[in-house]
Design an enzyme around this catalytic site. Structure first.
Site, PDB file in Angstrom:
ATOM      1  N   GLU A  15       0.842  -1.213   0.000  1.00 56.91           N
ATOM      2  CA  GLU A  15       0.000   0.000   0.000  1.00 56.91           C
ATOM      3  C   GLU A  15       0.871   1.255   0.000  1.00 56.91           C
ATOM      4  O   GLU A  15       0.521   2.264  -0.614  1.00 56.91           O
ATOM      5  CB  GLU A  15      -0.945  -0.035   1.215  1.00 56.91           C
ATOM      6  N   GLU A  24       4.276 -10.814   0.625  1.00 61.42           N
ATOM      7  CA  GLU A  24       2.844 -10.505   0.577  1.00 61.42           C
ATOM      8  C   GLU A  24       2.407 -10.350  -0.879  1.00 61.42           C
ATOM      9  O   GLU A  24       2.552  -9.259  -1.460  1.00 61.42           O
ATOM     10  CB  GLU A  24       2.567  -9.200   1.318  1.00 61.42           C
TER      11      GLU A  24
HETATM   12  P1  PGA Z   1      -4.798  -8.719   5.025  1.00 57.81           P
HETATM   13  O1  PGA Z   1      -3.559  -7.718   4.970  1.00 57.81           O
HETATM   14  O2  PGA Z   1      -4.477  -9.754   6.077  1.00 57.81           O
HETATM   15  O3  PGA Z   1      -5.985  -7.867   5.391  1.00 57.81           O
HETATM   16  O4  PGA Z   1      -4.927  -9.328   3.676  1.00 57.81           O
HETATM   17  C1  PGA Z   1      -2.243  -8.180   5.072  1.00 57.81           C
HETATM   18  C2  PGA Z   1      -1.285  -7.014   4.981  1.00 57.81           C
HETATM   19  O5  PGA Z   1      -1.542  -6.082   4.227  1.00 57.81           O
HETATM   20  O6  PGA Z   1      -0.241  -7.012   5.655  1.00 57.81           O
END
Ligand code: PGA
Length: 254
Positions: free
Chosen positions: A99, A170
């Protein structure tokens, strides 16, 4: 013999008012019990100091932040430095989250600077990386991950510096989407990541490196994911916002 750390970290993102955050920290603290896993809570900045007070005597629960600025101080309105985080009891800082890369345009080079700032202030970076859906569909996930690690980390840090880092794979397509990488996909990637670390820093360092999986981890899938030999825990977003779910995930480990 030294063993690699098993970690379950909660990334609250931009959630919880002051009161709601205080309640969540206390609810987690009161239901955790002894744990062989290192539990890290990464709330928004406003919660760090009160959380560090609530968690003062709780073994195995640590505090982390979700970001830091690369500079030590100065005219950077709205930003926060690694030394400030350290001063409120943080031991970890999440860097490179998708993000931040996407919405705040954080580049490989900027992330290197942030990791440097964290290490200089004795904070352990939880360095996040992972491919987007189009790369996965084109079977380019290994290439993407290799580049992210090389450009931000491997080209810049010594083995001794790297020893203080935690990696978090991730896949972007699994974050907040409810889609999780299958245990097999996670294991394949984590094994590949460990092989990259071994190539760069040697087998012993690779063996000691904690590699977390992140992306829609829930109580229902945590056990199977954490059961993979190269998955050393998780970085948990949505499910870290409910004490019962987060605690259940910490217990899914053993
Ligand atoms: P999520 O997020 O478990 O809501 O998929 C994981 C993260 O962004 O670290």
């Amino acid at each position: 013999m030294k063993k690699r750390l098993r970690i379950v970290a909660g990334n609250w993102k931009m959630n919880k008012t002051y009161e709601a955050g205080r309640d969540l920290v206390m609810a987690v603290r009161d239901s955790l019990g002894p744990s062989e896993v290192v539990v890290i809570m990464c709330p928004p900045y406003i919660h760090l100091k009160p959380a560090s007070i609530s968690l003062k005597d709780v073994l195995n629960v640590k505090l982390g932040a979700q970001n830091c600025h690369q500079n030590e101080g100065g005219a950077y309105t709205g930003e926060i430095s690694a030394s400030m985080l350290k001063s409120v009891g943080c031991e970890y800082v999440i860097l490179g989250h998708s993000e931040r890369r996407e919405y705040f345009k954080e580049s490989h080079q900027l992330l290197t600077e942030k990791v440097k700032a964290a290490l200089e202030n004795d904070l352990r970076p939880i360095f996040c990386f992972g491919e987007k859906l189009d790369s996965r569909e084109a079977k380019k996930q290994n290439e993407v991950v290799k580049k992210q690690l090389k450009e931000s980390i491997f080209d810049h840090f010594s083995k001794e510096e790297f020893a203080n880092m935690v990696l978090a794979y991730e896949p972007v397509w699994a974050i907040g989407t409810g889609k999780t990488a299958s245990p097999k996909q996670a294991q394949e990637m984590h094994k590949f990541i460990r092989s990259l670390v071994a190539k760069k820093y040697g087998a012993e360092t690779a063996d000691l490196t904690t590699i977390l999986y992140g992306g829609s981890v829930k109580p229902a899938n945590a056990k199977e994911l954490f059961g993979q030999p190269d998955v050393d825990g998780g970085l948990i977003g949505g499910a870290s916002l409910k004490a019962a779910d987060f605690v259940a995930i910490t217990k899914a480990y053993f």
